[in-house]
Design an enzyme around this catalytic site. Structure first.
Site, mmCIF file in Angstrom:
data_model
loop_
_atom_site.group_PDB
_atom_site.id
_atom_site.type_symbol
_atom_site.label_atom_id
_atom_site.label_comp_id
_atom_site.label_asym_id
_atom_site.label_seq_id
_atom_site.Cartn_x
_atom_site.Cartn_y
_atom_site.Cartn_z
ATOM 1 N N HIS A 45 31.599 -60.328 39.184
ATOM 2 C CA HIS A 45 32.248 -60.071 40.471
ATOM 3 C C HIS A 45 33.215 -58.918 40.318
ATOM 4 O O HIS A 45 33.981 -58.859 39.374
ATOM 5 C CB HIS A 45 32.996 -61.313 40.964
ATOM 6 C CG HIS A 45 33.360 -61.221 42.417
ATOM 7 N ND1 HIS A 45 32.590 -61.763 43.416
ATOM 8 C CD2 HIS A 45 34.394 -60.608 43.034
ATOM 9 C CE1 HIS A 45 33.150 -61.502 44.585
ATOM 10 N NE2 HIS A 45 34.247 -60.801 44.384
ATOM 11 N N ASP A 97 38.202 -69.168 52.731
ATOM 12 C CA ASP A 97 38.336 -67.759 52.342
ATOM 13 C C ASP A 97 37.799 -66.832 53.428
ATOM 14 O O ASP A 97 38.368 -65.771 53.680
ATOM 15 C CB ASP A 97 37.618 -67.481 51.010
ATOM 16 C CG ASP A 97 37.724 -66.005 50.660
ATOM 17 O OD1 ASP A 97 38.869 -65.535 50.504
ATOM 18 O OD2 ASP A 97 36.692 -65.307 50.619
ATOM 19 N N ARG A 99 43.388 -61.298 56.630
ATOM 20 C CA ARG A 99 44.088 -60.390 55.711
ATOM 21 C C ARG A 99 43.687 -58.950 55.981
ATOM 22 O O ARG A 99 44.497 -58.030 55.914
ATOM 23 C CB ARG A 99 43.744 -60.746 54.257
ATOM 24 C CG ARG A 99 44.443 -62.001 53.783
ATOM 25 C CD ARG A 99 43.862 -62.475 52.476
ATOM 26 N NE ARG A 99 43.961 -61.471 51.444
ATOM 27 C CZ ARG A 99 43.097 -61.342 50.431
ATOM 28 N NH1 ARG A 99 42.086 -62.170 50.312
ATOM 29 N NH2 ARG A 99 43.266 -60.410 49.536
ATOM 30 N N SER A 132 41.045 -65.779 46.581
ATOM 31 C CA SER A 132 39.860 -65.440 47.380
ATOM 32 C C SER A 132 38.618 -65.362 46.490
ATOM 33 O O SER A 132 37.599 -66.001 46.748
ATOM 34 C CB SER A 132 40.114 -64.099 48.081
ATOM 35 O OG SER A 132 38.935 -63.535 48.554
ATOM 36 N N LYS A 175 35.512 -68.681 45.620
ATOM 37 C CA LYS A 175 34.062 -68.518 45.812
ATOM 38 C C LYS A 175 33.326 -68.723 44.493
ATOM 39 O O LYS A 175 32.252 -69.308 44.444
ATOM 40 C CB LYS A 175 33.762 -67.125 46.376
ATOM 41 C CG LYS A 175 34.183 -66.990 47.830
ATOM 42 C CD LYS A 175 33.997 -65.592 48.367
ATOM 43 C CE LYS A 175 35.035 -64.651 47.867
ATOM 44 N NZ LYS A 175 35.315 -63.473 48.646
HETATM 45 N N1 URA Z 1 37.034 -59.426 47.035
HETATM 46 C C1 URA Z 1 37.188 -60.682 47.544
HETATM 47 O O1 URA Z 1 36.249 -61.459 47.611
HETATM 48 N N2 URA Z 1 38.426 -61.036 47.963
HETATM 49 C C2 URA Z 1 39.501 -60.220 47.896
HETATM 50 O O2 URA Z 1 40.579 -60.620 48.265
HETATM 51 C C3 URA Z 1 39.327 -58.912 47.376
HETATM 52 C C4 URA Z 1 38.060 -58.541 46.953
#
Ligand code: URA
Length: 444
Positions: free
Chosen positions: A82, A161, A168, A183, A187
């Site tokens: 990620h 999220d 946000r 965040s 996930k």
């Molecule tokens: N990627 C995400 O999934 N969340 C964030 O807050 C920033 C980048």
């Protein structure tokens, strides 16, 4: 308990209790807390931060706010990667087939782009016919047969999220270390991989603008993942300018394919080797990153990574012939160059401004409902350290109409700075393997 007291407590920098944080996340999901109070809470966190204890409770509550994905029926170590997000970041498109060609199982869920950074799902949907929504049966079949499948978050993964991220994005509260950590990790914990490689971007094209913040974020995310039972690796990589040369969905697909053919830009190719190496070590396909890199290089030289990409595209309904004929990909109606205003060396290409230029060209969204033009974006002909002459083209801009092209040209020209010398940092700035943080890449 009430939300006003919780907001006031965070505003005054006092530590929230477990119950208060869970109350907040529940209220976000069942819509009992209105957007303006959620936004006020987010701003208070953005300004005052969170303790490690608060962060761990917030992430856990967000991870449990929706469905979880169970991948335990798939044999072997499942490795996820990620990125914290950045301009021109198309790494998954190249590194997933490279790693799968080395025998790693890559079962990935990806997101869409919002704001100045792009998303993998949008890039893949630029391939005609490509489906990012797969049934569980298809996902499993592709993984078992070919070791690679990717889908959008069709399941109700971490709905808290989704709601928080959307708010946000429009309240200036994205670049907050605890909010980014919660965040991403909510996930990741809701999805079933055993090991996670995090790529924390650092620089003008990223949410983390300096190395100290990026390292802090790496530590916090690694700690959350480990307490959730995952083997964690985090790397901090340089994003002082857009990654590679292409920014925009179809343009980035082309660049990823070029990279799989061994003809990609140097910085992007290097990043793929770095991330891929950590993925292979995490998945126990290689003993160390040196061995892993050799395996990845071989997949480019012998064509197996490109073949894996073609198979991946075909499985998911896309036309694999795009690798041989880029004309099949969507193209933009208008193409115009950006000319250099002076002689000199390119000393900076501000990532955030470049990202805004891509949005102006309609390659990205300003709001969730915006439609993107898959053929749009730009290709940088001059990057940091390149010497340019006045009137020389710095970039090619692609857009659906003259007005968007003009706006993108203006914004991209503002991203460029010129001078006598550019300070170019290495791609890998730091990494952690869960035991420590290292700034010297030769130690690994
Ligand atoms: N990627 C995400 O999934 N969340 C964030 O807050 C920033 C980048």
């Amino acid at each position: 308990m009430n939300i006003i007291e919780i907001i006031e407590k965070k505003r005054d920098n006092r530590e929230l209790s477990v119950e208060e944080i869970r109350f907040f996340v529940r209220g976000v999901c069942d819509q009992s807390i209105p957007d303006y109070q959620i936004s006020a809470f987010l701003m208070a966190v953005c300004i005052n931060g969170m303790t490690d204890g608060e962060l761990s409770v917030l992430t856990d509550a967000m991870a449990k706010s929706g469905d979880t994905v169970d991948l335990s029926y798939i044999d072997g170590i499942k490795v996820d990667k990620h990125s914290s997000g950045g301009v021109g970041d198309k790494t998954t498109l190249a590194v997933a087939p490279m790693a799968a060609a080395c025998g790693l199982t890559v079962a990935k869920m990806s997101g869409r782009g919002l704001g100045f950074s792009g998303g993998t799902i949008d890039k893949l949907e630029a391939i005609p016919g490509f489906r990012t929504s797969l049934s569980e049966e298809e996902f499993t079949r592709f993984i078992k047969r070919d070791g690679i499948a990717l889908m959008g978050q069709t399941k109700n993964v971490a709905p808290a999220d989704k709601k928080l991220y959307a708010l946000r994005d429009v309240t200036g509260t994205v670049p907050s270390i605890p909010l980014i950590a919660a965040s991403i990790m909510s996930k990741k914990l809701a999805c079933g991989s055993d090991s996670i490689v995090l790529d924390i971007k650092c620089g003008s094209g990223a949410f983390m603008k300096n190395i100290d913040d990026a390292v802090t974020l790496a530590h916090k995310m690694t700690a959350i993942g480990e307490s959730g039972g995952r083997r964690m690796y985090a790397i901090v990589t340089n994003m002082d300018q857009p990654l590679g040369r292409a920014v925009g969905n179809a343009l980035e697909v082309k660049e990823a394919v070029d990279t799989l053919k061994g003809k990609g830009p140097k910085d992007f190719t290097e990043l793929c080797y770095i991330i891929g190496s950590f993925m292979l070590v995490a998945g126990q396909k290689a003993n160390n990153t040196v061995e892993a890199r050799k395996m990845l290089e071989a997949t480019i030289e012998n064509g197996s990574a490109l073949n894996k990409f073609r198979r991946f595209v075909e499985n998911q309904g896309g036309n694999p012939e795009i690798t041989e004929d880029y004309g099949i990909l969507p193209s933009a109606a208008v193409k115009r160059p950006l000319w250099s205003p002076c002689d000199g060396i390119v000393t900076a290409i501000d990532g955030e401004k470049a990202g805004a230029a891509a949005v102006s060209a309609k390659a990205g969204r300003l709001s969730k409902t915006d439609k993107i033009d898959f053929g749009s974006g730009f290709v940088l002909l001059a990057k940091m350290g390149d010497r340019v002459a006045k009137g020389q083209p710095l970039a090619e801009i692609y857009a659906p109409d003259e007005k968007s092209a003009e706006e993108a040209e203006k914004r991209l020209s503002e991203a460029y700075s010129f001078g006598n010398k550019a300070e170019i940092k290495p791609m890998l700035l730091a990494y952690t393997d869960g035991e420590g943080i290292y700034f010297d890449k030769d130690k690994h």
